[in-house]
Design an enzyme around this catalytic site. Structure first.
Site, PDB file in Angstrom:
ATOM      1  N   PHE A 154     -13.118  -5.781   1.658  1.00 38.80           N
ATOM      2  CA  PHE A 154     -14.252  -5.219   0.911  1.00 38.80           C
ATOM      3  C   PHE A 154     -15.561  -5.669   1.568  1.00 38.80           C
ATOM      4  O   PHE A 154     -16.451  -6.215   0.918  1.00 38.80           O
ATOM      5  CB  PHE A 154     -14.186  -5.664  -0.549  1.00 38.80           C
ATOM      6  CG  PHE A 154     -14.845  -4.709  -1.519  1.00 38.80           C
ATOM      7  CD1 PHE A 154     -15.147  -3.411  -1.159  1.00 38.80           C
ATOM      8  CD2 PHE A 154     -15.144  -5.122  -2.810  1.00 38.80           C
ATOM      9  CE1 PHE A 154     -15.746  -2.541  -2.062  1.00 38.80           C
ATOM     10  CE2 PHE A 154     -15.742  -4.255  -3.719  1.00 38.80           C
ATOM     11  CZ  PHE A 154     -16.041  -2.955  -3.337  1.00 38.80           C
ATOM     12  N   PRO A 155     -15.685  -5.471   2.889  1.00 40.22           N
ATOM     13  CA  PRO A 155     -16.819  -6.047   3.618  1.00 40.22           C
ATOM     14  C   PRO A 155     -18.152  -5.349   3.416  1.00 40.22           C
ATOM     15  O   PRO A 155     -19.202  -5.925   3.699  1.00 40.22           O
ATOM     16  CB  PRO A 155     -16.381  -5.922   5.084  1.00 40.22           C
ATOM     17  CG  PRO A 155     -15.498  -4.719   5.091  1.00 40.22           C
ATOM     18  CD  PRO A 155     -14.759  -4.766   3.783  1.00 40.22           C
ATOM     19  N   TYR A 205       0.840  -1.188   0.000  1.00 41.75           N
ATOM     20  CA  TYR A 205       0.000   0.000   0.000  1.00 41.75           C
ATOM     21  C   TYR A 205       0.882   1.248   0.000  1.00 41.75           C
ATOM     22  O   TYR A 205       1.649   1.473   0.943  1.00 41.75           O
ATOM     23  CB  TYR A 205      -0.923   0.029   1.218  1.00 41.75           C
ATOM     24  CG  TYR A 205      -1.869  -1.147   1.338  1.00 41.75           C
ATOM     25  CD1 TYR A 205      -2.187  -1.943   0.233  1.00 41.75           C
ATOM     26  CD2 TYR A 205      -2.455  -1.464   2.552  1.00 41.75           C
ATOM     27  CE1 TYR A 205      -3.057  -3.018   0.344  1.00 41.75           C
ATOM     28  CE2 TYR A 205      -3.331  -2.537   2.671  1.00 41.75           C
ATOM     29  CZ  TYR A 205      -3.624  -3.310   1.567  1.00 41.75           C
ATOM     30  OH  TYR A 205      -4.488  -4.372   1.694  1.00 41.75           O
ATOM     31  N   GLY A 235     -23.606  -2.765  -3.640  1.00 47.22           N
ATOM     32  CA  GLY A 235     -24.084  -2.409  -4.969  1.00 47.22           C
ATOM     33  C   GLY A 235     -25.507  -1.889  -4.957  1.00 47.22           C
ATOM     34  O   GLY A 235     -25.930  -1.182  -4.044  1.00 47.22           O
TER      35      GLY A 235
END
Length: 280
Positions: free
Chosen positions: A204-205, A59, A209
């Site tokens: 990505f919990p 990162y 969408g």
């Protein structure tokens, strides 16, 4: 906050923080444009009760680790900083797994230096290198563990078979795979880790969408309980299995505080069942 135990001796709060979003670009390649704001987010996370922070040497090419040390060192008692290695960044658009022993040893040394610590509490192989035997890669980190530079070993984006192969070499304390309300491709891995007493860290919990819109199923349930869709998605994860340790990430204090409000969200069994049905 309820707790989860990693590796048998790291007791942390159920909702952690993923520092990946504290970057200056969507590719997670550069340092934050507003460093003071990023430092403030990290400090606020700890104020809210977060005791598990996840980062990686990939990162911002290591700056994310340095940022955490800048904001939080000396670390409070009980604060666990987990990092990852084994994913190289040749460009802003590339993530390339590389697990050669000399490289992993070098990256652990660099992580220790940037994090200003003598031991990484949880060191996760960011990706397994497809060009090397899994046993060889695990043996490298197990040797670093024996030297006291790593306390516990974790993996990221692995299958059940890969996890079993790794376990044959050394104890595995955690697995970090993509998993959320609408992406449950790691369901089998989650179930296996629960059986094995291994922490499952979904990255990505919060992804929901179109389901999270006002007329979508997540949005409707959120309205019923007076919560936000993000809080509802996190509350579902916390109910899904006691070994789940979500690490929602954000560069906004407002979103950070919203996310941690999920700990106060109570879902009914009927609501949980309705959310279970969202799996693609």
């Amino acid at each position: 906050m309820s707790d989860i135990v990693i590796g048998g001796d790291l007791n942390v709060n159920r909702l952690g923080y993923g520092a990946m979003r504290l970057s200056g670009d969507p590719g997670i390649f550069t340092p934050p444009k507003d460093r003071a704001a990023a430092v403030a987010v990290l400090r606020r996370a700890v104020e809210l009760g977060v005791t598990f922070i996840d980062t990686a040497d990939a990162y911002a090419l290591g700056d994310n680790e340095s940022l955490i040390a800048e904001a939080l060192h000396p670390y409070a008692d009980g604060l666990v900083i987990a990092t990852k290695g084994g994913n190289t960044r040749p460009s802003p658009h590339e993530w390339v797994a590389f697990g050669q022993p000399a490289y992993i040893r070098q990256q652990v040394e660099l992580s220790l230096r940037r994090l200003r610590t003598d031991t990484v509490d949880l060191y996760q192989l960011h990706r397994l290198d497809p060009n090397l035997p899994i046993a060889d890669q695990i043996a490298t980190v197990a040797d670093l563990q024996a030297q006291g530079k790593i306390r516990h070993i974790g993996l990221s984006e692995v299958t059940v078979d890969q996890l079993k192969e790794a376990q044959a070499v050394a104890p595995i304390a955690s697995v970090q795979n993509l998993y959320n309300l609408v992406n449950r491709q790691s369901e089998a891995v989650l179930d296996y880790t629960a059986e094995q007493g291994i922490a499952f860290i979904p990255w990505f919990p919060i992804a929901a969408g179109e389901h999270a819109g006002p007329d979508g199923p997540v949005g409707k349930i959120a309205a019923e309980i007076g919560a936000t869709p993000a809080q509802t998605a996190l509350a579902w994860l916390l109910r899904r299995s006691p070994n789940i340790l979500p690490i929602p990430g954000t560069s906004s204090i407002a979103h950070l505080e919203e996310n941690y409000g999920a700990l106060d969200v109570e879902l009914t069994d009927a609501q949980v069942e309705a959310l279970n049905d969202l799996a693609a």
